[in-house]
Design an enzyme around this catalytic site. Sequence first.
Site, PDB file in Angstrom:
ATOM      1  N   ASN A  89      10.919  -8.808   2.118  1.00  0.00           N
ATOM      2  CA  ASN A  89      10.356  -8.832   0.759  1.00  0.00           C
ATOM      3  C   ASN A  89       8.977  -9.482   0.654  1.00  0.00           C
ATOM      4  OD1 ASN A  89      10.456  -9.153  -2.354  1.00  0.00           O
ATOM      5  ND2 ASN A  89      10.342 -11.254  -1.583  1.00  0.00           N
ATOM      6  N   SER A 141       6.667  -0.869  -3.798  1.00  0.00           N
ATOM      7  CA  SER A 141       6.014  -1.114  -5.095  1.00  0.00           C
ATOM      8  C   SER A 141       5.780   0.218  -5.793  1.00  0.00           C
ATOM      9  CB  SER A 141       4.665  -1.797  -4.877  1.00  0.00           C
ATOM     10  OG  SER A 141       3.889  -1.747  -6.057  1.00  0.00           O
ATOM     11  N   TYR A 154      -3.258  -2.522  -0.415  1.00  0.00           N
ATOM     12  CA  TYR A 154      -1.899  -2.800  -0.901  1.00  0.00           C
ATOM     13  C   TYR A 154      -1.124  -1.491  -1.077  1.00  0.00           C
ATOM     14  CZ  TYR A 154       1.823  -4.668  -3.940  1.00  0.00           C
ATOM     15  OH  TYR A 154       3.036  -5.026  -4.482  1.00  0.00           O
ATOM     16  N   ALA A 155      -1.747  -0.512  -1.741  1.00  0.00           N
ATOM     17  CA  ALA A 155      -1.079   0.783  -1.958  1.00  0.00           C
ATOM     18  C   ALA A 155      -0.746   1.450  -0.630  1.00  0.00           C
ATOM     19  CB  ALA A 155      -1.965   1.691  -2.808  1.00  0.00           C
ATOM     20  N   SER A 157      -0.190  -0.097   2.224  1.00  0.00           N
ATOM     21  CA  SER A 157       0.906  -0.826   2.869  1.00  0.00           C
ATOM     22  C   SER A 157       2.246  -0.447   2.244  1.00  0.00           C
ATOM     23  CB  SER A 157       0.678  -2.343   2.782  1.00  0.00           C
ATOM     24  OG  SER A 157       0.889  -2.851   1.480  1.00  0.00           O
ATOM     25  N   LYS A 158       2.268  -0.286   0.920  1.00  0.00           N
ATOM     26  CA  LYS A 158       3.543   0.002   0.249  1.00  0.00           C
ATOM     27  C   LYS A 158       3.980   1.454   0.464  1.00  0.00           C
ATOM     28  CE  LYS A 158       4.335  -4.135  -1.323  1.00  0.00           C
ATOM     29  NZ  LYS A 158       5.442  -4.932  -0.771  1.00  0.00           N
TER      30      LYS A 158
END
Length: 259
Positions: A89, A141, A154-155, A157-158
């Site tokens: 997480n 996410s 971030y996008a 990675s998710k």
Amino acid sequence: MRFTDKVCIVTGAAQGLGKAMAERLASEGGRMILADINAEALDRTVEEFRAAGYEAEPYVIDLTKVDEIDRMIDSTVDTHGRLDVLVNNAGVQIRKWATDFPEEEYDFLMDLNLKAYYFATRAAARHFKKQGGGVVVCTSSGNSARPTSKRTPYAISKAGVNALVAALGNEMGRFGIRVNAVAPGYVMTDMVKKGIEEGIIDVDAIMSILPNKRFLEASEIAAGVAFLASDDASGITGQTLFIDGGWTANGLPEAKDLD
Ligand SMILES: NC(=O)c1ccc[n+]([C@@H]2O[C@H](COP(=O)([O-])OP(=O)(O)OC[C@H]3O[C@@H](n4cnc5c(N)ncnc54)[C@H](O)[C@@H]3O)[C@@H](O)[C@H]2O)c1
């Protein structure tokens, strides 16, 4: 009590969503290992859990280090004799224009948000194979499906997390190992508070798109994690469950005075 006597690791469990996930598993009988880099916050959380009568112990770790991940999984199995549930997480959101994103921050974000999930799952699966099964749940996410500006790494990675659970769910099914993800919408944790303070998260703009017009509770994400980690989800693997109040199913903002 779906996790009675089950040994469960939750990463990023000192606060925020990870804490809520660990609390939910603990409340259903889980023997919890709470992993985090923030030793002080971790101790406070473990104390809270014990005061509530839960079985919990802290594990201080930097999840960007694969050797530390291997040690955490091996020492858990050595101490408790088994591992049943791994919740990957811990994650970070760094907000900058793609044109300004430094390489070292990109690497750090990917190491924590994606590489750590892979290598923790690798280490856990080695034990799961010997045991004849086990469960992994990862935190993705809404951004994995609906990227927003200044959050490109971030996008990525998710979206990688969604691919990771699909690929590992496929490969590991034959060993009785299930691998799934939850993809949360907006929950008012420190991560989101910081984004609001930085002026990058605009609450009015978000509410204009969110069908349910509210932030989610961490417990609503934790409920999905507990479901996927439990035998109730015995038929589910390789999936990403979006718990996002309808965010990623929505299109463009609607007229303000829509009846
Ligand atoms: N809050 C939201 O609205 C939201 C939405 C979608 C996805 N998520 C995802 O949920 C997860 C948890 O986010 P949160 O909102 O609870 O954030 P948070 O910042 O409140 O918690 C993150 C936790 O991870 C720990 N951590 C950070 N770096 C670490 C490291 N190197 N090693 C070990 N632990 C480390 C922190 O100490 C902290 O306890 C993240 O993966 C995030 O991307 C959050």
